[in-house]
Design a protein around this motif. Structure first.
Motif, PDB file in Angstrom:
ATOM      1  N   LYS A  41       0.825  -1.213   0.000  1.00 43.73           N
ATOM      2  CA  LYS A  41       0.000   0.000   0.000  1.00 43.73           C
ATOM      3  C   LYS A  41       0.860   1.264   0.000  1.00 43.73           C
ATOM      4  CE  LYS A  41      -3.508  -2.693   0.129  1.00 43.73           C
ATOM      5  NZ  LYS A  41      -4.208  -2.981  -1.130  1.00 43.73           N
ATOM      6  N   PHE A  42       1.970   1.197  -0.713  1.00 35.73           N
ATOM      7  CA  PHE A  42       2.846   2.364  -0.821  1.00 35.73           C
ATOM      8  C   PHE A  42       3.193   2.618  -2.287  1.00 35.73           C
ATOM      9  CE2 PHE A  42       6.937   4.464  -1.180  1.00 35.73           C
ATOM     10  CZ  PHE A  42       6.723   5.563  -0.373  1.00 35.73           C
ATOM     11  N   PRO A  43       2.905   3.785  -2.797  1.00 37.68           N
ATOM     12  CA  PRO A  43       2.122   4.831  -2.143  1.00 37.68           C
ATOM     13  C   PRO A  43       0.635   4.487  -2.149  1.00 37.68           C
ATOM     14  CG  PRO A  43       2.686   5.489  -4.369  1.00 37.68           C
ATOM     15  CD  PRO A  43       3.366   4.173  -4.146  1.00 37.68           C
ATOM     16  N   ARG A  44      -0.116   5.048  -1.233  1.00 34.29           N
ATOM     17  CA  ARG A  44      -1.544   4.761  -1.161  1.00 34.29           C
ATOM     18  C   ARG A  44      -2.260   5.301  -2.397  1.00 34.29           C
ATOM     19  NH1 ARG A  44      -3.926   2.269   2.609  1.00 34.29           N
ATOM     20  NH2 ARG A  44      -2.899   1.867   4.603  1.00 34.29           N
ATOM     21  N   ARG A  45      -3.295   4.567  -2.822  1.00 36.38           N
ATOM     22  CA  ARG A  45      -4.042   4.970  -4.013  1.00 36.38           C
ATOM     23  C   ARG A  45      -4.651   6.347  -3.818  1.00 36.38           C
ATOM     24  NH1 ARG A  45      -6.039   0.628  -7.306  1.00 36.38           N
ATOM     25  NH2 ARG A  45      -7.106   2.249  -8.511  1.00 36.38           N
ATOM     26  N   SER A  46      -4.516   7.194  -4.811  1.00 35.02           N
ATOM     27  CA  SER A  46      -5.140   8.516  -4.868  1.00 35.02           C
ATOM     28  C   SER A  46      -5.290   8.855  -6.337  1.00 35.02           C
ATOM     29  CB  SER A  46      -4.278   9.566  -4.155  1.00 35.02           C
ATOM     30  OG  SER A  46      -3.064   9.761  -4.846  1.00 35.02           O
ATOM     31  N   ARG A  47      -5.961   9.939  -6.629  1.00 35.24           N
ATOM     32  CA  ARG A  47      -6.127  10.328  -8.030  1.00 35.24           C
ATOM     33  C   ARG A  47      -4.766  10.576  -8.681  1.00 35.24           C
ATOM     34  NH1 ARG A  47      -6.824   9.606 -12.197  1.00 35.24           N
ATOM     35  NH2 ARG A  47      -7.764  10.831 -13.861  1.00 35.24           N
ATOM     36  N   ALA A  48      -3.870  11.247  -7.958  1.00 33.98           N
ATOM     37  CA  ALA A  48      -2.554  11.555  -8.508  1.00 33.98           C
ATOM     38  C   ALA A  48      -1.726  10.283  -8.699  1.00 33.98           C
ATOM     39  CB  ALA A  48      -1.816  12.525  -7.584  1.00 33.98           C
ATOM     40  N   VAL A  49      -1.785   9.354  -7.730  1.00 36.94           N
ATOM     41  CA  VAL A  49      -1.036   8.101  -7.845  1.00 36.94           C
ATOM     42  C   VAL A  49      -1.574   7.262  -9.002  1.00 36.94           C
ATOM     43  CG1 VAL A  49      -0.557   5.898  -6.701  1.00 36.94           C
ATOM     44  CG2 VAL A  49      -0.271   8.039  -5.455  1.00 36.94           C
ATOM     45  N   ASP A  50      -2.908   7.205  -9.143  1.00 35.26           N
ATOM     46  CA  ASP A  50      -3.494   6.444 -10.246  1.00 35.26           C
ATOM     47  C   ASP A  50      -3.090   7.018 -11.593  1.00 35.26           C
ATOM     48  OD1 ASP A  50      -4.668   4.732  -8.482  1.00 35.26           O
ATOM     49  OD2 ASP A  50      -6.727   5.370  -8.849  1.00 35.26           O
ATOM     50  N   LEU A  51      -3.035   8.332 -11.687  1.00 36.66           N
ATOM     51  CA  LEU A  51      -2.623   8.952 -12.952  1.00 36.66           C
ATOM     52  C   LEU A  51      -1.167   8.620 -13.258  1.00 36.66           C
ATOM     53  CD1 LEU A  51      -3.367  10.780 -15.312  1.00 36.66           C
ATOM     54  CD2 LEU A  51      -2.711  12.746 -13.917  1.00 36.66           C
ATOM     55  N   VAL A  55       0.113   6.239 -16.412  1.00 34.81           N
ATOM     56  CA  VAL A  55       1.021   6.708 -17.467  1.00 34.81           C
ATOM     57  C   VAL A  55       2.212   5.764 -17.604  1.00 34.81           C
ATOM     58  CG1 VAL A  55       2.630   8.554 -18.110  1.00 34.81           C
ATOM     59  CG2 VAL A  55       0.323   9.120 -17.315  1.00 34.81           C
ATOM     60  N   TRP A  56       2.807   5.353 -16.477  1.00 32.84           N
ATOM     61  CA  TRP A  56       3.923   4.407 -16.533  1.00 32.84           C
ATOM     62  C   TRP A  56       3.481   3.085 -17.159  1.00 32.84           C
ATOM     63  CZ3 TRP A  56       8.782   5.406 -16.455  1.00 32.84           C
ATOM     64  CH2 TRP A  56       9.290   6.485 -15.722  1.00 32.84           C
ATOM     65  N   GLY A  57       2.278   2.628 -16.814  1.00 32.65           N
ATOM     66  CA  GLY A  57       1.792   1.371 -17.367  1.00 32.65           C
ATOM     67  C   GLY A  57       1.625   1.419 -18.876  1.00 32.65           C
ATOM     68  N   ILE A  58       1.178   2.544 -19.391  1.00 33.57           N
ATOM     69  CA  ILE A  58       0.996   2.691 -20.836  1.00 33.57           C
ATOM     70  C   ILE A  58       2.340   2.620 -21.563  1.00 33.57           C
ATOM     71  CG2 ILE A  58       0.330   4.308 -22.661  1.00 33.57           C
ATOM     72  CD1 ILE A  58      -1.815   5.367 -20.619  1.00 33.57           C
ATOM     73  N   TRP A  59       3.349   3.320 -21.032  1.00 37.32           N
ATOM     74  CA  TRP A  59       4.594   3.467 -21.776  1.00 37.32           C
ATOM     75  C   TRP A  59       5.611   2.360 -21.539  1.00 37.32           C
ATOM     76  CZ3 TRP A  59       4.898   6.181 -25.893  1.00 37.32           C
ATOM     77  CH2 TRP A  59       4.034   7.274 -26.065  1.00 37.32           C
ATOM     78  N   MET A  60       5.813   1.941 -20.298  1.00 35.61           N
ATOM     79  CA  MET A  60       6.877   0.952 -20.062  1.00 35.61           C
ATOM     80  C   MET A  60       6.424  -0.455 -20.446  1.00 35.61           C
ATOM     81  SD  MET A  60       9.528   2.685 -19.352  1.00 35.61           S
ATOM     82  CE  MET A  60      10.624   1.346 -18.920  1.00 35.61           C
ATOM     83  N   GLY A 105      -3.148   0.560 -18.192  1.00 38.82           N
ATOM     84  CA  GLY A 105      -2.685   1.896 -17.848  1.00 38.82           C
ATOM     85  C   GLY A 105      -3.748   2.961 -18.059  1.00 38.82           C
ATOM     86  N   LEU A 106      -4.459   2.891 -19.183  1.00 39.08           N
ATOM     87  CA  LEU A 106      -5.513   3.868 -19.442  1.00 39.08           C
ATOM     88  C   LEU A 106      -6.647   3.718 -18.427  1.00 39.08           C
ATOM     89  CD1 LEU A 106      -5.630   3.698 -23.339  1.00 39.08           C
ATOM     90  CD2 LEU A 106      -5.091   5.728 -21.970  1.00 39.08           C
ATOM     91  N   GLY A 107      -6.994   2.472 -18.098  1.00 35.31           N
ATOM     92  CA  GLY A 107      -8.039   2.254 -17.104  1.00 35.31           C
ATOM     93  C   GLY A 107      -7.662   2.828 -15.751  1.00 35.31           C
ATOM     94  N   ARG A 108      -6.398   2.652 -15.353  1.00 39.35           N
ATOM     95  CA  ARG A 108      -5.950   3.208 -14.074  1.00 39.35           C
ATOM     96  C   ARG A 108      -5.952   4.741 -14.126  1.00 39.35           C
ATOM     97  NH1 ARG A 108      -2.646   1.561  -9.632  1.00 39.35           N
ATOM     98  NH2 ARG A 108      -3.417  -0.547 -10.078  1.00 39.35           N
ATOM     99  N   ALA A 109      -5.461   5.320 -15.208  1.00 37.86           N
ATOM    100  CA  ALA A 109      -5.380   6.776 -15.318  1.00 37.86           C
ATOM    101  C   ALA A 109      -6.757   7.427 -15.332  1.00 37.86           C
ATOM    102  CB  ALA A 109      -4.610   7.152 -16.585  1.00 37.86           C
ATOM    103  N   PHE A 110      -7.758   6.772 -15.963  1.00 34.83           N
ATOM    104  CA  PHE A 110      -9.093   7.342 -16.065  1.00 34.83           C
ATOM    105  C   PHE A 110     -10.007   6.945 -14.913  1.00 34.83           C
ATOM    106  CE2 PHE A 110      -8.373   7.479 -20.885  1.00 34.83           C
ATOM    107  CZ  PHE A 110      -7.962   8.798 -20.826  1.00 34.83           C
ATOM    108  N   GLY A 111      -9.522   6.090 -13.988  1.00 36.23           N
ATOM    109  CA  GLY A 111     -10.344   5.681 -12.858  1.00 36.23           C
ATOM    110  C   GLY A 111     -11.448   4.715 -13.242  1.00 36.23           C
ATOM    111  N   ALA A 112     -11.160   3.765 -14.147  1.00 37.94           N
ATOM    112  CA  ALA A 112     -12.183   2.835 -14.636  1.00 37.94           C
ATOM    113  C   ALA A 112     -12.497   1.759 -13.595  1.00 37.94           C
ATOM    114  CB  ALA A 112     -11.707   2.184 -15.931  1.00 37.94           C
ATOM    115  N   ASP A 113     -13.662   1.123 -13.745  1.00 38.60           N
ATOM    116  CA  ASP A 113     -14.077   0.010 -12.897  1.00 38.60           C
ATOM    117  C   ASP A 113     -13.118  -1.164 -13.128  1.00 38.60           C
ATOM    118  OD1 ASP A 113     -15.366  -2.229 -11.739  1.00 38.60           O
ATOM    119  OD2 ASP A 113     -17.349  -1.389 -12.125  1.00 38.60           O
TER     120      ASP A 113
END
Length: 220
Positions: A41-51, A55-60, A105-113
């Motif tokens: 749980k580090f860092p804890r989920r937040s809007r900024a952390v999800d974004l 982004v990292w998930g999409i590119w790397m 990555g897009l799902g995490r960045a957009f806050g998808a279900d």
């Protein structure tokens, strides 16, 4: 008078420089980013952390695996510069996992279900199990071991993604999703296997790069 058409066949040399290290590094980096958040749980989920993680998930793991997979397909099918049969499975896996990580990555960045990811994980468990069979039969135990880790990841992802219940809150117009105990255990398991497989991918990246660059025949 007939016209004589001469077909010219271009033969490329067999290449030993297959970009396996690119795909290994991209996927391993993604796992090492997502794993600590899921397990510790580090860092804890937040809007900024999800974004950021999106982004990292999409590119790397997304772009770098897709790049490696596309190169191998072209070398296998058009250029004939890669002729090792197990590379067909490598191309399939890198391409599939790369596109999959664009969606993750897009799902995490957009806050998808996250719940549809559980059904995605079923398909990726199957392709991971296929990789185990292909590479063990090719006597490549280190890469087969990678696919064992991938299989564990997607089994864990089923529980992590589907382990939610909806609770209607008077203060919220839409139901609130809460993780169940199985969902929380699934997420911790997912983080554990992300970290372990991510570290193994770093070893495979070293092995592939040193094999190609310096002729050091490490296990791969």
């Amino acid at each position: 008078m007939g016209t004589l058409l001469a077909a010219t066949q271009v033969q490329f040399a067999v290449s030993k420089f297959i970009p396996l290290a690119v795909g290994f590094f991209g996927l391993g980096t993604g796992y090492l980013i997502y794993g600590p958040q899921e397990l510790f749980k580090f860092p804890r989920r937040s809007r900024a952390v999800d974004l950021s993680t999106g982004v990292w998930g999409i590119w790397m793991p997304g772009f770098m695996q897709f790049l490696a997979g596309t190169y191998i397909w072209v070398a296998l099918i058009w250029l004939d510069s890669v002729r090792e049969a197990p590379m067909y499975m490598a191309a399939l896996a890198f391409t599939a996992y790369g596109v999959h990580w664009w969606a993750i990555g897009l799902g995490r960045a957009f806050g998808a279900d996250p719940r549809p990811n559980g059904f995605m994980a079923l398909a990726f468990t199957m392709i991971s199990a296929l990789g185990i069979v292909v590479f063990f039969k090719a006597s490549d135990a280190p890469v087969a071991g990678l696919f064992i880790g991938l299989t564990c990841i997607y089994v864990s992802d089923m529980f992590a993604s589907l382990g939610f219940r909806e609770r209607q809150s008077p203060a919220e117009p839409v139901p609130v999703r809460e993780p169940t105990r199985i969902g929380m255990l699934g997420e911790r398991s997912l983080g554990f296997f992300h970290l372990g497989t991510g570290l193994w991918l770093m070893y495979l990246m070293w092995a592939a790069a040193l094999n190609a660059s310096n002729g050091m025949h490490l296990l791969i």
